[in-house]
Motif scaffolding. Structure first.
Motif, PDB file in Angstrom:
ATOM      1  N   UNK A 176      20.866  26.484  17.115  1.00  0.00           N
ATOM      2  CA  UNK A 176      20.181  25.196  16.939  1.00  0.00           C
ATOM      3  C   UNK A 176      19.499  25.052  15.600  1.00  0.00           C
ATOM      4  N   UNK A 199       6.402  12.279   6.194  1.00  0.00           N
ATOM      5  CA  UNK A 199       5.616  12.928   7.230  1.00  0.00           C
ATOM      6  C   UNK A 199       6.472  13.296   8.435  1.00  0.00           C
ATOM      7  N   UNK A 200       7.340  12.370   8.870  1.00  0.00           N
ATOM      8  CA  UNK A 200       8.162  12.670  10.050  1.00  0.00           C
ATOM      9  C   UNK A 200       9.108  13.830   9.772  1.00  0.00           C
ATOM     10  N   UNK A 203       7.312  17.072   9.633  1.00  0.00           N
ATOM     11  CA  UNK A 203       6.910  17.561  10.960  1.00  0.00           C
ATOM     12  C   UNK A 203       8.093  18.198  11.668  1.00  0.00           C
ATOM     13  N   UNK A 204       9.291  17.587  11.520  1.00  0.00           N
ATOM     14  CA  UNK A 204      10.470  18.172  12.179  1.00  0.00           C
ATOM     15  C   UNK A 204      10.800  19.536  11.570  1.00  0.00           C
ATOM     16  N   UNK A 207       8.287  22.049  12.810  1.00  0.00           N
ATOM     17  CA  UNK A 207       8.532  22.444  14.198  1.00  0.00           C
ATOM     18  C   UNK A 207       9.703  23.412  14.275  1.00  0.00           C
ATOM     19  N   UNK A 210       8.505  26.791  13.290  1.00  0.00           N
ATOM     20  CA  UNK A 210       7.717  27.420  14.352  1.00  0.00           C
ATOM     21  C   UNK A 210       8.644  28.009  15.410  1.00  0.00           C
ATOM     22  N   UNK A 289       2.224  22.637   8.492  1.00  0.00           N
ATOM     23  CA  UNK A 289       2.393  22.791   9.939  1.00  0.00           C
ATOM     24  C   UNK A 289       2.635  24.254  10.285  1.00  0.00           C
ATOM     25  N   UNK A 292      -0.472  26.396   9.678  1.00  0.00           N
ATOM     26  CA  UNK A 292      -1.448  26.224  10.757  1.00  0.00           C
ATOM     27  C   UNK A 292      -1.074  27.111  11.932  1.00  0.00           C
ATOM     28  N   UNK A 293       0.205  27.026  12.309  1.00  0.00           N
ATOM     29  CA  UNK A 293       0.660  27.803  13.456  1.00  0.00           C
ATOM     30  C   UNK A 293       0.454  29.291  13.203  1.00  0.00           C
TER      31      UNK A 293
ATOM     32  N   UNK B  53       9.010   8.551  15.728  1.00  0.00           N
ATOM     33  CA  UNK B  53       9.468   9.898  15.354  1.00  0.00           C
ATOM     34  C   UNK B  53       8.274  10.807  15.126  1.00  0.00           C
ATOM     35  N   UNK B  54       7.294  10.287  14.354  1.00  0.00           N
ATOM     36  CA  UNK B  54       6.148  11.132  14.022  1.00  0.00           C
ATOM     37  C   UNK B  54       5.367  11.502  15.265  1.00  0.00           C
ATOM     38  N   UNK B  57       7.247  14.139  17.279  1.00  0.00           N
ATOM     39  CA  UNK B  57       7.279  15.471  16.670  1.00  0.00           C
ATOM     40  C   UNK B  57       5.888  16.083  16.608  1.00  0.00           C
ATOM     41  N   UNK B  58       4.906  15.289  16.186  1.00  0.00           N
ATOM     42  CA  UNK B  58       3.563  15.840  15.992  1.00  0.00           C
ATOM     43  C   UNK B  58       2.788  15.846  17.303  1.00  0.00           C
ATOM     44  N   UNK B  62       4.018  19.687  17.911  1.00  0.00           N
ATOM     45  CA  UNK B  62       3.205  20.618  17.134  1.00  0.00           C
ATOM     46  C   UNK B  62       1.767  20.649  17.635  1.00  0.00           C
ATOM     47  N   UNK B  66      -0.435  23.896  18.751  1.00  0.00           N
ATOM     48  CA  UNK B  66      -1.691  24.267  18.094  1.00  0.00           C
ATOM     49  C   UNK B  66      -2.844  24.313  19.090  1.00  0.00           C
ATOM     50  N   UNK B  69      -2.594  27.461  21.122  1.00  0.00           N
ATOM     51  CA  UNK B  69      -3.060  28.623  20.359  1.00  0.00           C
ATOM     52  C   UNK B  69      -4.576  28.617  20.256  1.00  0.00           C
TER      53      UNK B  69
ATOM     54  N   UNK C  77      21.368  23.117  25.737  1.00  0.00           N
ATOM     55  CA  UNK C  77      21.027  24.368  25.056  1.00  0.00           C
ATOM     56  C   UNK C  77      19.553  24.703  25.234  1.00  0.00           C
TER      57      UNK C  77
END
Lengths: 301, 90, 104
Positions: A176, A199-200, A203-204, A207, A210, A289, A292-293, B53-54, B57-58, B62, B66, B69, C77
């Motif tokens: 993936x 930003x989008x 973020x992808x 992720x 991560x 991102x 942070x993780x 989308x944002x 995803x966020x 994410x 976070x 955690x 998946x």
């Protein structure tokens, strides 16, 4: 007399509950010491339970007051979509009608946030950078703020992780990962043509990183994403963004000829500064991102 | 479509209220994730795909990681080895 | 032809929704975590397959079918892997897992 009965009842309850060493008796002086933030006379008026109740009542009143104020404000707002609203002015028409011609991106949203309102977005990015820096300062774990307890906990984590059999997760992530990264890059690069943008897409990408870290561990990620690389990307992206915006502001404010053209709307290399800025913002967001993780879970990058 | 939007909005309000009322922090977190997913669908229905989308995803991805955690770091996950109450070492 | 397609597609989507409902009821009714995971894994695979198949028949276009196939591949998946990881954590951390799994 009543106090004695109460005391006996408490001991009986403790015995029933199986508590061997019942709690030590708290004298009023100790109680006062436990609540040092209150002046002396409050202790005579308020028991500990009543103090808690007072807090609850006060917070409820505060909530009601704030909610009431906000709802009252809503009453005085102009009606949605009304003709005489202050939002129905020539600025919006200009954005919609001349946006593609003046800036060159078919995605009007990125026209507005990156060029027309570029100054605001630049400030927001600086705020994000500052917040990320503060989180780094707070969460970094090194020799000075690591206790033996933290070390033991981390060693336990590492032991469990090494014992775990992650074959299923790894093979699926291997399948993936390219798709997720490709989708992130697509959203990044197509920010001026289709929904998405810095930003989008960032973020992808973050992720995806991560997920990769979860499957393969920190060591594998360090091969391409160490702390050094992170600092370079973070600072370089912000510098690039800043200098580009300075150039755009300078030429725009002084009515000078800009070397950055608009191109043909709809092509991938069009809309002037929007695509490079999207890439810079996306890289910064992805790295932030992931960092942070990593800082939250391991305390290091 | 109107009905769907109204259902989503009702779900949004229910999620917001129950997230603040839940006693367990982990439950709050999961409800907040559901809130984010519904919010992203509402953004899509309001024709704001950028935000959708944002938010997906966020907000759902994410942020949840976070927050989890954070709960682990402050030892607030009940019933796990990260729970402070079960811990003898500390 | 049109009518048959519409009927078959709607029936498939409705079947998918029925599967989703069954797995939702299972998640609420079962007591133990592993049983609940079993119920919730149902909607990840079978439910999404039926819904996507129904949608593909309803739309009847090559590109929509390809997109739906991509979404289905992604779901197939990731969903089972997520279920597997969650279940693994439960098996690893629960001391009394063997008592729960005992077959009478």
């Amino acid at each position: 007399m009543t106090k004695n009965i109460k005391e006996q009842w408490r001991q009986f309850a403790a015995w029933v509950n199986g508590v061997e060493n019942d709690e030590p008796v708290v004298t009023p002086e100790e109680k006062r010491a436990a609540r040092p933030h209150l002046p002396g006379f409050v202790h005579r008026v308020l028991s500990e339970k009543n103090e808690l109740r007072l807090y609850h009542a006060f917070s409820a009143v505060m909530c009601l007051v704030f909610t009431g104020t906000l709802l009252l404000t809503v009453l005085f707002l102009p009606t949605f979509g009304g003709a005489g609203n202050p939002t129905e002015n020539e600025v919006m028409e200009r954005y919609v009608e001349k946006g593609i011609e003046e800036v060159g991106a078919t995605n009007l949203i990125s026209n507005i946030i990156l060029v027309y309102r570029g100054f605001d977005t630049f400030g927001e990015s600086c705020v994000l950078f500052l917040a990320a820096t503060c989180v780094m300062i707070l969460l970094r774990k090194d020799e000075k703020n690591t206790t033996a307890y933290d070390l033991a906990e981390r060693a336990e984590d590492a032991e469990i992780e090494s014992e775990e059999n992650t074959t299923v997760l790894r093979s699926v992530v291997r399948m993936l990962m390219p798709v997720i990264l490709l989708f992130g890059v697509y959203v990044l690069l197509n920010g001026h043509l289709s929904p998405g943008g810095g930003f989008s897409g960032g973020a992808i990408l973050g992720a995806g990183l991560i997920l990769f870290e979860n499957a393969f561990g920190l060591e594998k990620v360090r091969r391409f994403m160490s702390e050094h690389v992170y600092h370079i990307i973070k600072v370089a992206a912000l510098y690039f963004y800043g200098f580009t915006m300075i150039y755009v502001f300078f030429t725009g404010a002084n009515d000078l000829h800009s070397i950055i053209g608009t191109g043909i709307p709809g092509m991938i290399f069009s809309a002037g500064v929007i695509m490079p800025i999207n890439v810079a913002v996306g890289l910064e967001v992805a790295c932030t991102m992931y960092a942070f993780y990593a800082f939250f879970s391991k305390g290091e990058l | 479509m109107e009905l769907f939007t109204i259902l989503l909005l009702i779900g949004l309000v229910v999620c917001a209220v129950s997230a603040s009322l839940a006693k367990n922090l982990l439950n709050t977190l999961l409800i907040f994730m559901a809130f984010s997913l519904m919010m992203s669908m509402i953004w899509l229905l309001l024709q704001a795909p950028d935000l959708a989308i944002t938010e997906a995803a966020v907000g759902a991805g994410v942020d949840t990681v976070l927050f989890l955690l954070t709960l682990k770091t402050i030892h607030a996950l009940k019933g796990t080895r990260f729970d402070k109450g079960h811990d003898e070492k500390h | 032809m049109m009518l048959a397609r519409a009927v078959v597609g709607s029936v498939l989507v409705c079947l998918g929704l029925v599967v989703f409902c069954i797995s939702l009821i299972g998640v609420y009714r079962f007591r133990y975590v592993l049983n609940r995971m079993h119920a919730s894994a149902l909607c990840d695979t079978l439910g999404s397959l039926l819904v996507m198949l129904g949608l593909a028949i309803l739309f009847w276009s090559v590109w929509v079918t390809l997109k739906l196939a991509c979404i289905l591949a992604f779901l197939w998946l990731t969903g089972p892997v997520a279920t597997h990881r969650t279940t693994k954590v439960e098996v690893l951390t629960d001391e009394y897992v063997m008592e729960e799994c005992e077959v009478e």
